[in-house]
Write a protein that holds these residues in place. Structure first.
Motif, PDB file in Angstrom:
ATOM      1  N   GLU A  84       1.575  12.229  -9.804  1.00  0.00           N
ATOM      2  CA  GLU A  84       1.068  13.597  -9.677  1.00  0.00           C
ATOM      3  C   GLU A  84       2.163  14.626  -9.906  1.00  0.00           C
ATOM      4  OE1 GLU A  84      -0.689  13.958  -5.882  1.00  0.00           O
ATOM      5  OE2 GLU A  84      -2.360  12.585  -6.307  1.00  0.00           O
ATOM      6  N   GLN A 102       2.267   1.770  -3.486  1.00  0.00           N
ATOM      7  CA  GLN A 102       1.264   2.311  -4.404  1.00  0.00           C
ATOM      8  C   GLN A 102       1.001   3.782  -4.137  1.00  0.00           C
ATOM      9  OE1 GLN A 102      -2.163  -0.193  -3.993  1.00  0.00           O
ATOM     10  NE2 GLN A 102      -1.205  -1.967  -5.036  1.00  0.00           N
ATOM     11  N   GLU A 103       0.992   4.170  -2.857  1.00  0.00           N
ATOM     12  CA  GLU A 103       0.786   5.584  -2.527  1.00  0.00           C
ATOM     13  C   GLU A 103       1.925   6.441  -3.062  1.00  0.00           C
ATOM     14  OE1 GLU A 103       0.070   8.395   1.432  1.00  0.00           O
ATOM     15  OE2 GLU A 103       0.330   6.203   1.612  1.00  0.00           O
ATOM     16  N   LEU A 104       3.167   5.971  -2.907  1.00  0.00           N
ATOM     17  CA  LEU A 104       4.319   6.711  -3.434  1.00  0.00           C
ATOM     18  C   LEU A 104       4.277   6.788  -4.952  1.00  0.00           C
ATOM     19  CD1 LEU A 104       7.222   5.399  -1.175  1.00  0.00           C
ATOM     20  CD2 LEU A 104       6.250   7.680  -1.184  1.00  0.00           C
ATOM     21  N   GLN A 105       3.859   5.704  -5.604  1.00  0.00           N
ATOM     22  CA  GLN A 105       3.750   5.746  -7.060  1.00  0.00           C
ATOM     23  C   GLN A 105       2.702   6.754  -7.505  1.00  0.00           C
ATOM     24  OE1 GLN A 105       3.015   1.708  -8.212  1.00  0.00           O
ATOM     25  NE2 GLN A 105       5.185   1.092  -8.028  1.00  0.00           N
ATOM     26  N   GLY A 106       1.604   6.855  -6.744  1.00  0.00           N
ATOM     27  CA  GLY A 106       0.587   7.856  -7.076  1.00  0.00           C
ATOM     28  C   GLY A 106       1.121   9.275  -6.926  1.00  0.00           C
ATOM     29  N   LYS A 107       1.882   9.520  -5.842  1.00  0.00           N
ATOM     30  CA  LYS A 107       2.478  10.844  -5.658  1.00  0.00           C
ATOM     31  C   LYS A 107       3.467  11.163  -6.771  1.00  0.00           C
ATOM     32  CE  LYS A 107       2.049  11.027  -0.616  1.00  0.00           C
ATOM     33  NZ  LYS A 107       2.781  11.124   0.664  1.00  0.00           N
ATOM     34  N   ALA A 133       0.832  -1.210   0.000  1.00  0.00           N
ATOM     35  CA  ALA A 133       0.000   0.000   0.000  1.00  0.00           C
ATOM     36  C   ALA A 133       0.862   1.254   0.000  1.00  0.00           C
ATOM     37  CB  ALA A 133      -0.920  -0.016   1.223  1.00  0.00           C
ATOM     38  N   ASP A 134       1.941   1.257   0.787  1.00  0.00           N
ATOM     39  CA  ASP A 134       2.844   2.415   0.808  1.00  0.00           C
ATOM     40  C   ASP A 134       3.496   2.633  -0.549  1.00  0.00           C
ATOM     41  OD1 ASP A 134       2.248   2.733   3.473  1.00  0.00           O
ATOM     42  OD2 ASP A 134       3.918   1.459   4.134  1.00  0.00           O
TER      43      ASP A 134
END
Length: 628
Positions: A318, A310-315, A307-308
């Protein structure tokens, strides 16, 4: 303050000063007299200070005293921290300045004597760097440093010997023991002389022995002289080679040795060193600090899950989209001034990268040159220190000479490359200066245009965004590499565990069967052991019974023989017993022989019984092994 004066007066009245002062006379001394007393105390610590200050200029006196006090590590009191006021107080012989110095010196005279003695040999001479370029001065300075190190070692050994506990009583005992040994040796020599005097022609033999001893001593001295001459010859050859190499280097250096070239070379070296100190090394240090900080930050963060990630990949997506939007906006502007700045920036970055690469090559060449020089000095020092040792000769010396020649050619090539790099560095530095001036002009124009358009600071903001995005991309790349490395390491560990398990499976299977077999053999061994012990106990009881029977038989035979002798004594008179004494003695001998024969039979019977029982046990054990 009064306690301080009392202590000073008491110490000055003792040996070795013997001033005969009291508090009033000491306090009423003139400044010149007070300075002379201070100089006398300093002379007691360091004999070189024993001079009359009236024959010396005040400035020289203060300079000499300050140098000695600094060497003795004297620190003025808190109110005398100002150096100029302290010197002025020494010049005029001020009591607030001189009294604390005297108090401090007189408290620790033995310690300061030792410190002053050591300072004569341990305080290193400061030689300017330009003088150390000369090979002769450099060699002399290295010899000086080696002598200082040797003095430290010898001084420590001397102090250890002084504090080792040797006393005069022990030395006297040793002397007495040696005198006793001497007396014993003299007596032994006298005894040997007396023995030799009985031999014919002993004088001629003694003379020949004396001549043999003299010749052996002469042979040893000649061998030592030969070795010394070999060492001197080798050292002379080494000095000749060094002198020839120095002459060759000097001739090569003197080929283009004019003031302009020397100044140009010095200027290039200064520019290179200034670049290394002001730009390259700080950048490397800063990059290392950032790397350490990033690694510490990564190490302090908890383990990342899916999950972490995936969150970093989303950031990251952006931020990348924001960067793409900014790039599109910038492309839409299509400002010619920005294009010129981009061209200048690219050129500046290319020049800076080339400059950094050349600086790294130069640093590597310097390190290699320094390593070669250290190796050469080490070989030279080993050759000079080889007193009485085997000197390098033959093939090894040839290999060393070939290696040194190859090093010399490499050094010349590197030196030529360094000269080329210096020239190119000068051109690049000049180009950098021109580009920097142009960049400053363009920056000024850009700031004026931004001010006119009402967007002041836009370029700085853009550069900051680019720098932040570059740092973030670098960190993301490092994190990605770290995660890939961790996953790869986990895969390797799992594969290693599977391999080890597969390799250990047949061994474990074989070990189980061997353990079961071991248990069976242990149980069978215990059973056989119990049987053997029971058999041994039975045999031992039988042996003891047989021994008792034999003893009873021997006792009965002895009693019968005694009864027979008594009956013979009663039957015949005394005078007839004397006549039949020989027959009785023979009969007694026969009885003793019979007794020995019976004892021998008993021993044989016991041995036969024990061997039979042991053979039976061994046979049973062999049958058991055959069954197994």
């Amino acid at each position: 303050m009064s306690e301080q004066l009392k202590f000073i007066v008491e110490q000055l009245n003792k040996d070795p000063f013997k001033k005969n002062f009291n508090l009033i006379t000491f306090d009423s001394l003139e400044p010149m007299q007070l300075l002379q007393i201070l100089n006398d105390v300093l002379a007691e610590i360091d004999p070189k200070q024993a001079i009359d200050i009236r024959e010396e200029m005040p400035e020289q006196t203060v300079k000499r005293m300050c140098a000695l006090l600094g060497m003795l590590k004297y620190k003025p009191p808190g109110n005398q921290s100002d150096v100029s006021s302290f010197r002025q107080g020494l010049v005029i012989g001020s009591k607030p300045v001189v009294h604390p110095i005297l108090y401090w010196l007189l408290q620790r005279v033995p310690e300061l004597k030792k410190r002053a003695y050591l300072a004569r040999f341990l305080v290193k001479l400061e030689v300017p760097a330009e003088f150390l370029q000369d090979d002769v001065i450099t060699d002399t300075y290295h010899q000086y440093e080696e002598l200082v190190a040797s003095f430290k070692i010898y001084h420590k050994e001397c102090e250890l010997l002084r504090t080792s506990g040797f006393s005069t009583a022990e030395i006297r005992r040793d002397i007495g023991a040696m005198e006793e040994e001497k007396d014993q040796l003299i007596k032994r020599v006298e005894r040997l002389k007396k023995r030799v005097e009985t031999v014919s022609s002993h004088q001629r033999m003694l003379e020949q022995a004396r001549q043999l001893r003299v010749e052996k001593e002469r042979e040893e001295s000649l061998t030592q002289q030969k070795q010394e001459q070999k060492n001197q010859l080798f050292q002379a050859e080494q000095r000749l080679q060094r002198s020839q190499q120095q002459l060759k280097d000097l001739r090569l250096a003197a080929a283009d040795a004019n003031p302009e070239s020397l100044m140009k070379r010095l200027e290039e070296e200064i520019k290179i060193n200034s670049y290394m100190v002001s730009e390259k090394l700080p950048k490397e240090l800063e990059s290392m600090r950032r790397t350490v900080q990033n690694l510490q930050k990564i190490a302090s963060e908890p383990a990342m899950g899916q999950a972490d990630i995936q969150e970093l990949q989303g950031k990251i997506k952006e931020v990348m989209s924001q960067m793409n939007q900014l790039v599109d906006k910038r492309m839409m502007r299509n400002d010619p001034m920005d294009d010129k700045l981009t061209l200048y920036r690219q050129q500046a970055s290319i020049i800076s990268r080339r400059k950094e690469s050349k600086a790294e090559e130069l640093q590597e060449a310097r390190e290699e040159l320094a390593a070669a020089e250290r190796e050469l000095k080490q070989r030279t020092s080993q050759g000079q220190a080889s007193d009485g040792e085997e000197i390098i000769r033959g093939d090894e010396l040839k290999r060393l000479v070939v290696k040194l020649r190859s090093k010399g050619t490499v050094y010349k090539k590197k030196r030529q490359e360094i000269a080329e790099l210096k020239a190119e560095y000068g051109v690049l530095q000049r180009t950098e200066e021109i580009l920097r001036e142009r960049h400053e002009m363009v920056q000024q124009k850009l700031q004026t245009v931004e001010a006119e358009k009402g967007i002041s600071g836009y370029s700085n903001t853009q550069e900051e965004l680019e720098r932040v995005s570059a740092i973030k991309s670098e960190l993301d790349e490092k994190k990605g590499r770290t995660l890939d490395d961790m996953s790869e390491m986990v895969k390797k560990l799992n594969s290693m565990i599977v391999e080890k398990k597969s390799a250990l499976a047949p061994i474990i299977k074989e070990l189980r069967t061997l353990r079961q077999r071991c248990q069976e053999l242990s149980q069978e061994y215990e059973e056989k052991k119990a049987q053997y012990e029971s058999c041994t106990a039975g045999l031992e009881s039988n042996r003891s019974k047989l021994e008792q029977i034999v003893e009873m038989q021997i006792q009965r035979a002895a009693e019968e023989m005694k009864a027979y002798v008594c009956s013979q004594d009663n039957k015949y008179p005394f005078h007839l017993r004397r006549e039949s004494h020989v027959a009785n003695m023979e009969q007694m001998k026969m009885w003793r022989d019979l007794e020995q024969l019976m004892e021998c039979k008993r021993q044989c019977f016991i041995r036969a019984q024990s061997q039979a029982s042991i053979g039976q046990v061994i046979q049973e054990g062999g049958e058991d092994r055959l069954v197994l």
